[in-house]
Write a protein that holds these residues in place. Structure first.
Motif, PDB file in Angstrom:
ATOM      1  N   LEU A 268      -5.259   7.276  -7.811  1.00  0.00           N
ATOM      2  CA  LEU A 268      -4.816   7.788  -6.513  1.00  0.00           C
ATOM      3  C   LEU A 268      -5.853   7.574  -5.418  1.00  0.00           C
ATOM      4  O   LEU A 268      -5.608   7.918  -4.258  1.00  0.00           O
ATOM      5  N   GLU A 269      -6.992   6.981  -5.744  1.00  0.00           N
ATOM      6  CA  GLU A 269      -8.075   6.829  -4.775  1.00  0.00           C
ATOM      7  C   GLU A 269      -8.071   5.487  -4.053  1.00  0.00           C
ATOM      8  O   GLU A 269      -8.788   5.304  -3.079  1.00  0.00           O
ATOM      9  N   SER A 270      -7.281   4.528  -4.530  1.00  0.00           N
ATOM     10  CA  SER A 270      -7.209   3.229  -3.857  1.00  0.00           C
ATOM     11  C   SER A 270      -6.622   3.385  -2.464  1.00  0.00           C
ATOM     12  O   SER A 270      -5.716   4.192  -2.240  1.00  0.00           O
TER      13      SER A 270
ATOM     14  N   SER B 260     -13.319 -14.017   1.417  1.00  0.00           N
ATOM     15  CA  SER B 260     -13.373 -14.772   0.161  1.00  0.00           C
ATOM     16  C   SER B 260     -12.476 -14.142  -0.908  1.00  0.00           C
ATOM     17  O   SER B 260     -12.152 -12.958  -0.858  1.00  0.00           O
ATOM     18  N   TYR B 261     -12.074 -14.954  -1.880  1.00  0.00           N
ATOM     19  CA  TYR B 261     -11.291 -14.471  -3.011  1.00  0.00           C
ATOM     20  C   TYR B 261     -12.166 -13.642  -3.956  1.00  0.00           C
ATOM     21  O   TYR B 261     -13.307 -13.988  -4.229  1.00  0.00           O
ATOM     22  N   HIS B 262     -11.604 -12.561  -4.464  1.00  0.00           N
ATOM     23  CA  HIS B 262     -12.237 -11.804  -5.541  1.00  0.00           C
ATOM     24  C   HIS B 262     -11.119 -11.129  -6.334  1.00  0.00           C
ATOM     25  O   HIS B 262     -10.988  -9.905  -6.345  1.00  0.00           O
ATOM     26  N   PRO B 263     -10.261 -11.939  -6.995  1.00  0.00           N
ATOM     27  CA  PRO B 263      -9.071 -11.394  -7.649  1.00  0.00           C
ATOM     28  C   PRO B 263      -9.416 -10.405  -8.753  1.00  0.00           C
ATOM     29  O   PRO B 263     -10.372 -10.588  -9.487  1.00  0.00           O
ATOM     30  N   ALA B 264      -8.586  -9.348  -8.861  1.00  0.00           N
ATOM     31  CA  ALA B 264      -8.872  -8.261  -9.794  1.00  0.00           C
ATOM     32  C   ALA B 264      -7.799  -8.096 -10.867  1.00  0.00           C
ATOM     33  O   ALA B 264      -7.702  -7.044 -11.496  1.00  0.00           O
ATOM     34  N   SER B 265      -6.981  -9.128 -11.073  1.00  0.00           N
ATOM     35  CA  SER B 265      -5.962  -9.090 -12.124  1.00  0.00           C
ATOM     36  C   SER B 265      -5.506 -10.516 -12.404  1.00  0.00           C
ATOM     37  O   SER B 265      -5.685 -11.407 -11.564  1.00  0.00           O
ATOM     38  N   PRO B 266      -4.910 -10.747 -13.581  1.00  0.00           N
ATOM     39  CA  PRO B 266      -4.328 -12.073 -13.821  1.00  0.00           C
ATOM     40  C   PRO B 266      -3.293 -12.446 -12.759  1.00  0.00           C
ATOM     41  O   PRO B 266      -3.178 -13.610 -12.381  1.00  0.00           O
ATOM     42  N   TYR B 267      -2.542 -11.459 -12.276  1.00  0.00           N
ATOM     43  CA  TYR B 267      -1.593 -11.725 -11.197  1.00  0.00           C
ATOM     44  C   TYR B 267      -2.324 -12.252  -9.969  1.00  0.00           C
ATOM     45  O   TYR B 267      -1.909 -13.255  -9.370  1.00  0.00           O
ATOM     46  N   ALA B 268      -3.404 -11.588  -9.581  1.00  0.00           N
ATOM     47  CA  ALA B 268      -4.163 -12.011  -8.402  1.00  0.00           C
ATOM     48  C   ALA B 268      -4.722 -13.415  -8.594  1.00  0.00           C
ATOM     49  O   ALA B 268      -4.716 -14.232  -7.663  1.00  0.00           O
TER      50      ALA B 268
ATOM     51  N   LYS C 144      -7.298  -2.282 -15.328  1.00  0.00           N
ATOM     52  CA  LYS C 144      -8.659  -2.551 -15.812  1.00  0.00           C
ATOM     53  C   LYS C 144      -9.633  -2.620 -14.630  1.00  0.00           C
ATOM     54  O   LYS C 144     -10.749  -2.134 -14.690  1.00  0.00           O
ATOM     55  N   ILE C 145      -9.200  -3.297 -13.574  1.00  0.00           N
ATOM     56  CA  ILE C 145      -9.932  -3.368 -12.307  1.00  0.00           C
ATOM     57  C   ILE C 145      -8.892  -3.152 -11.216  1.00  0.00           C
ATOM     58  O   ILE C 145      -7.761  -3.605 -11.342  1.00  0.00           O
ATOM     59  N   ASP C 146      -9.262  -2.493 -10.130  1.00  0.00           N
ATOM     60  CA  ASP C 146      -8.293  -2.226  -9.077  1.00  0.00           C
ATOM     61  C   ASP C 146      -8.760  -2.835  -7.757  1.00  0.00           C
ATOM     62  O   ASP C 146      -9.950  -2.782  -7.423  1.00  0.00           O
ATOM     63  N   ALA C 147      -7.820  -3.426  -7.030  1.00  0.00           N
ATOM     64  CA  ALA C 147      -8.090  -3.876  -5.655  1.00  0.00           C
ATOM     65  C   ALA C 147      -7.952  -2.639  -4.780  1.00  0.00           C
ATOM     66  O   ALA C 147      -6.857  -2.273  -4.360  1.00  0.00           O
ATOM     67  N   ASP C 148      -9.077  -1.983  -4.523  1.00  0.00           N
ATOM     68  CA  ASP C 148      -9.017  -0.609  -4.034  1.00  0.00           C
ATOM     69  C   ASP C 148      -9.225  -0.432  -2.535  1.00  0.00           C
ATOM     70  O   ASP C 148      -9.305   0.689  -2.041  1.00  0.00           O
ATOM     71  N   LEU C 149      -9.284  -1.529  -1.778  1.00  0.00           N
ATOM     72  CA  LEU C 149      -9.499  -1.411  -0.337  1.00  0.00           C
ATOM     73  C   LEU C 149      -8.728  -2.524   0.365  1.00  0.00           C
ATOM     74  O   LEU C 149      -9.281  -3.558   0.722  1.00  0.00           O
ATOM     75  N   GLN C 150      -7.444  -2.305   0.552  1.00  0.00           N
ATOM     76  CA  GLN C 150      -6.546  -3.338   1.083  1.00  0.00           C
ATOM     77  C   GLN C 150      -6.094  -2.971   2.502  1.00  0.00           C
ATOM     78  O   GLN C 150      -5.099  -2.270   2.700  1.00  0.00           O
TER      79      GLN C 150
ATOM     80  N   CYS D 123       4.729 -17.806  -0.660  1.00  0.00           N
ATOM     81  CA  CYS D 123       4.408 -16.378  -0.646  1.00  0.00           C
ATOM     82  C   CYS D 123       3.252 -16.109  -1.612  1.00  0.00           C
ATOM     83  O   CYS D 123       3.437 -16.042  -2.820  1.00  0.00           O
ATOM     84  N   SER D 124       2.058 -15.971  -1.055  1.00  0.00           N
ATOM     85  CA  SER D 124       0.897 -15.580  -1.846  1.00  0.00           C
ATOM     86  C   SER D 124       0.802 -14.052  -1.804  1.00  0.00           C
ATOM     87  O   SER D 124       1.828 -13.373  -1.764  1.00  0.00           O
ATOM     88  N   SER D 125      -0.374 -13.493  -1.772  1.00  0.00           N
ATOM     89  CA  SER D 125      -0.510 -12.036  -1.830  1.00  0.00           C
ATOM     90  C   SER D 125      -1.892 -11.610  -1.353  1.00  0.00           C
ATOM     91  O   SER D 125      -2.877 -12.331  -1.545  1.00  0.00           O
ATOM     92  N   SER D 126      -1.965 -10.438  -0.786  1.00  0.00           N
ATOM     93  CA  SER D 126      -3.270  -9.869  -0.423  1.00  0.00           C
ATOM     94  C   SER D 126      -4.122  -9.595  -1.648  1.00  0.00           C
ATOM     95  O   SER D 126      -5.341  -9.411  -1.548  1.00  0.00           O
ATOM     96  N   GLU D 127      -3.484  -9.590  -2.834  1.00  0.00           N
ATOM     97  CA  GLU D 127      -4.232  -9.355  -4.062  1.00  0.00           C
ATOM     98  C   GLU D 127      -5.270 -10.456  -4.322  1.00  0.00           C
ATOM     99  O   GLU D 127      -6.191 -10.258  -5.118  1.00  0.00           O
ATOM    100  N   VAL D 128      -5.142 -11.612  -3.662  1.00  0.00           N
ATOM    101  CA  VAL D 128      -6.141 -12.672  -3.848  1.00  0.00           C
ATOM    102  C   VAL D 128      -7.519 -12.204  -3.395  1.00  0.00           C
ATOM    103  O   VAL D 128      -8.542 -12.675  -3.886  1.00  0.00           O
ATOM    104  N   PHE D 129      -7.558 -11.268  -2.456  1.00  0.00           N
ATOM    105  CA  PHE D 129      -8.846 -10.778  -1.939  1.00  0.00           C
ATOM    106  C   PHE D 129      -9.491  -9.779  -2.893  1.00  0.00           C
ATOM    107  O   PHE D 129     -10.718  -9.619  -2.892  1.00  0.00           O
ATOM    108  N   GLY D 130      -8.666  -9.092  -3.677  1.00  0.00           N
ATOM    109  CA  GLY D 130      -9.167  -8.213  -4.724  1.00  0.00           C
ATOM    110  C   GLY D 130     -10.092  -7.119  -4.224  1.00  0.00           C
ATOM    111  O   GLY D 130      -9.757  -6.364  -3.308  1.00  0.00           O
ATOM    112  N   ARG D 131     -11.280  -7.084  -4.808  1.00  0.00           N
ATOM    113  CA  ARG D 131     -12.245  -6.035  -4.485  1.00  0.00           C
ATOM    114  C   ARG D 131     -13.080  -6.473  -3.285  1.00  0.00           C
ATOM    115  O   ARG D 131     -13.993  -7.279  -3.406  1.00  0.00           O
TER     116      ARG D 131
END
Length: 335
Positions: A218-220, A146-154, A286-292, A125-133
């Motif tokens: 609230l804009e993500s 491509s990967y563009h992670p936006a958190s240590p979790y990502a 700090k950075i948000d994955a804002d278009l998922q 189980c990975s996550s869509s968070e790997v795509f980030g921004r």
């Protein structure tokens, strides 16, 4: 036959337990830590105590010896690897623990399977968070983005993601990796936005807090899926015979909106009509994955899966979950 669920006491793990127990004849092994709450699987405790199909085993992803013993004892047909430090916001505070649990922990799990010469179908189980921004031109997001992670979790999930394919290519383990986009529903931890909002609304309705919801960004834009659809997808993933080993699959819902619109949906479901909203800087990343927004056509092609639960049904069930939790907590406190 046996299925192993790591992290069985979490939101997704407990819903997967529900699904497998109801819809299959599999014996179900679940890993948990000594401090894990059993609340999410409380409806199954009688079966666990009687040793009927559901069995719990102590294991920790950061303790290789516990995982080696686990696979020495059990030879599951399917492994659903769901256990993780899964909170993106928290990962900014505990980055090292996040990396250790999610990358080294996954490595320990796969090594334990390899060393014990087991050959299960392994859902990583990975996550869509790997795509980030993600830039707008790459939306909806397919598996080749491509990967563009936006958190240590990502970042930790990028490592998890890569380990899944590596252990197939290097050692021939039957791994299948999912990048699940936002999924929610009953039992969702209150550290996640929609669950935090629902919990606050339930507390407002009980007059436990003022009618003000504290929020982050609230804009993500998010695409929402129901956890009950997600666990069915995971079962199809490991049981369909035509799925190529070592592959990645994006999975997600079909309802897309901004976080603020999701919040408005929940507020409209409340019995309190004068609720206001206040930005809490502590809730901002700090950075948000804002278009998922997912493209899950590849997964649907192999499995025929499509979401069943509508967004409003998911949100209402989440809100009712927190209403029940708050009501029960008030009852316990008042006794």
């Amino acid at each position: 036959m046996k299925a192993l669920i790591t992290g069985i006491t979490g939101m997704v793990g407990s819903h997967l337990l529900d699904y497998l127990h109801k819809n299959t004849n599999l014996d179900i092994i679940g890993t948990y830590r000594w401090r894990s709450s059993l609340k999410n699987i409380s409806s199954h405790l009688k079966s666990i105590e009687k040793g009927k199909r559901i069995f719990l085993e102590y294991a920790d992803l950061n303790d290789l010896s516990s995982l080696l013993e686990l696979f020495k004892k059990h030879n599951p047909k399917y492994v659903f690897h769901l256990a993780a430090q899964s909170f993106p916001q928290t990962s900014f505070v505990i980055p090292q623990d996040t990396i250790n649990t999610n990358i080294v922990g996954t490595l320990n799990l796969l090594e334990s399977i390899r060393i014990n010469k087991r050959n299960p179908v392994i859902h990583i189980c990975s996550s869509s968070e790997v795509f980030g921004r993600v830039p707008k031109e790459k939306v909806p997001i397919d598996e080749e983005c491509s990967y563009h992670p936006a958190s240590p979790y990502a970042i930790s999930k990028v490592g998890t993601d890569l380990l899944g394919r590596f252990y197939y290519e290097a050692y021939g383990l039957h791994t299948l990796t999912t990048r699940m986009f936002t999924h929610t529903g009953p039992r969702r931890g209150d550290i996640f936005a929609e669950s935090s909002f629902a919990k606050q609304i339930a507390m407002i309705e009980k007059k436990m807090i003022p009618p003000v919801i504290r929020v982050g960004n609230l804009e993500s834009t998010r695409t929402y899926a129901d956890v009950r659809d997600a666990v069915k997808a995971y079962y199809l993933l490991v049981t369909k015979k035509n799925i190529p080993k070592g592959e990645y699959f994006n999975i997600g819902g079909t309802y897309t909106c901004k976080v603020g619109e999701m919040l408005e949906t929940l507020i409209q479901m409340s019995s309190v009509k004068n609720i206001s909203v206040k930005v809490d800087k502590k809730r901002l990343r700090k950075i948000d994955a804002d278009l998922q927004i997912p493209d899950f056509s590849k997964f649907s092609k192999y499995t025929g899966w499509k979401p069943k639960y509508h967004f409003k049904k998911t949100m209402r069930d989440l809100l009712n979950y927190w209403r029940k939790e708050i009501r029960n907590n008030v009852a316990v406190t008042s006794n």
